[in-house]
Scaffold this active site. Structure first.
Site, short mmCIF file in Angstrom:
data_model
loop_
_atom_site.label_atom_id
_atom_site.label_comp_id
_atom_site.label_asym_id
_atom_site.label_seq_id
_atom_site.Cartn_x
_atom_site.Cartn_y
_atom_site.Cartn_z
CG ASP A 1 -56.85 -59.15 92.74
OD1 ASP A 1 -56.94 -60.05 91.87
OD2 ASP A 1 -56.16 -58.12 92.59
N GLY B 1 -49.89 -54.08 86.53
CA GLY B 1 -49.27 -52.77 86.70
C GLY B 1 -49.32 -51.98 85.40
N GLY C 1 -54.59 -56.82 84.76
CA GLY C 1 -53.72 -55.81 84.17
C GLY C 1 -54.45 -54.79 83.34
CB SER D 1 -53.70 -50.07 85.14
OG SER D 1 -54.57 -50.09 86.25
CB ALA E 1 -54.96 -52.52 91.07
#
Length: 279
Positions: free
Chosen positions: A82, A178, A205, A207, A228
């Site tokens: 990644d 994030g 992204g 999450s 993540a």
């Protein structure tokens, strides 16, 4: 089963109209939780690690840990680099027997992005799937982020993919690395990119995006969604809650097992969000 090439995950997801989750690991608890969820749902998946995640253990340890756990798993899984920001990171991951690679030169000018990404294509050869990024995705991962975010320009997509020879294209369409509660996918832009792209698309992204947007991604040629922060938060929260409940807690294995369960639940929930047909 042994690790498979990213090509195999892409092909099976495309054939079955599925979206593969791409879940970052750093340690054994996260790996165990990811694979437990994969076994529950049966959707081909990427397990991935960024260079910033590998500073403690190195890529070789990540490969050995993931491949050992997958030996008893019947679902196709690729081990993916990644955000390889440099060709050295690509070389290191290939040396550690990763089976899928991302080269991320998106913060550089377009011509340099093409040149660097095309060199990564040569390094990977035909057997290793390559993801490249066009446009710069905002936000931070491991406290690292671009100076600014730029949306992907649909007019550049076909030329970029042809020049690089990538197998997947990561795009910037409102997604943010994030936790970003205000992040939203621009589906009009995503549709324009899909129409121009000869390869499947990748959304980073995962999450921070709202659940209802995940269910639509398969309609727009998206084959991979990165997650993540959710996993890391699940593990940190588990250990934090254990300490708050009992500051004298000394059973590391009990708390670690609880973390594995929490991570597995997060991963399973995300996979099912990406693929509503799985229930």
């Amino acid at each position: 089963m042994p690790l498979v090439s990213g090509h195999e995950v892409i092909a099976e997801c495309t054939f079955r109209h599925l979206v593969a989750g791409a879940f970052n690991t750093t340690n054994i608890e996260t790996t165990m939780g990811i694979v437990r969820a994969i076994e529950r749902v049966g959707v081909p998946t990427f397990i991935q690690c960024a260079p910033t995640n590998a500073v403690l253990s190195g890529f070789e340890y990540i490969h050995d840990m993931v491949s050992r756990r997958l030996a008893s798993c019947d679902v196709p899984v690729a081990l993916h680099l990644d955000h390889g920001k440099t060709l050295q990171a690509v070389e290191d991951a290939l040396a550690a027997r990763f089976t899928s690679i991302m080269i991320d030169a998106s913060e550089h000018p377009y011509t340099e992005n093409v040149e660097t990404s095309a060199r990564a294509r040569v390094m990977c050869g035909p057997d290793i799937a390559l993801e490249a990024e066009l446009g710069s995705i905002g936000g931070k991962e491991d406290e690292v982020g671009p100076d600014h975010a730029d949306s992907t320009d649909p007019a550049q997509v076909s030329e970029f993919v042809d020049a690089v020879g990538c197998d997947m294209l990561a795009v910037s369409v409102g997604n943010v690395h994030g936790y970003a509660p205000d992040a939203r996918i621009d589906f009009e832009l995503l549709g324009e990119i899909q129409a121009a792209s000869p390869v499947p698309l990748v959304i980073h992204g995962g999450s921070g995006l709202p659940e209802e947007q995940f269910a639509r991604l398969h309609e727009f040629g998206v084959v991979k969604v990165n997650v993540a922060s959710d996993l890391r938060n699940a593990m940190i929260r588990t250990f934090g809650e254990a300490y708050i409940a009992n500051p004298d807690e000394v059973s590391l294995i009990r708390v670690s097992k609880n973390a594995v369960s929490a991570i597995a639940d997060v991963v399973e929930r995300r996979i099912r969000m990406f693929n509503p047909s799985t229930g």
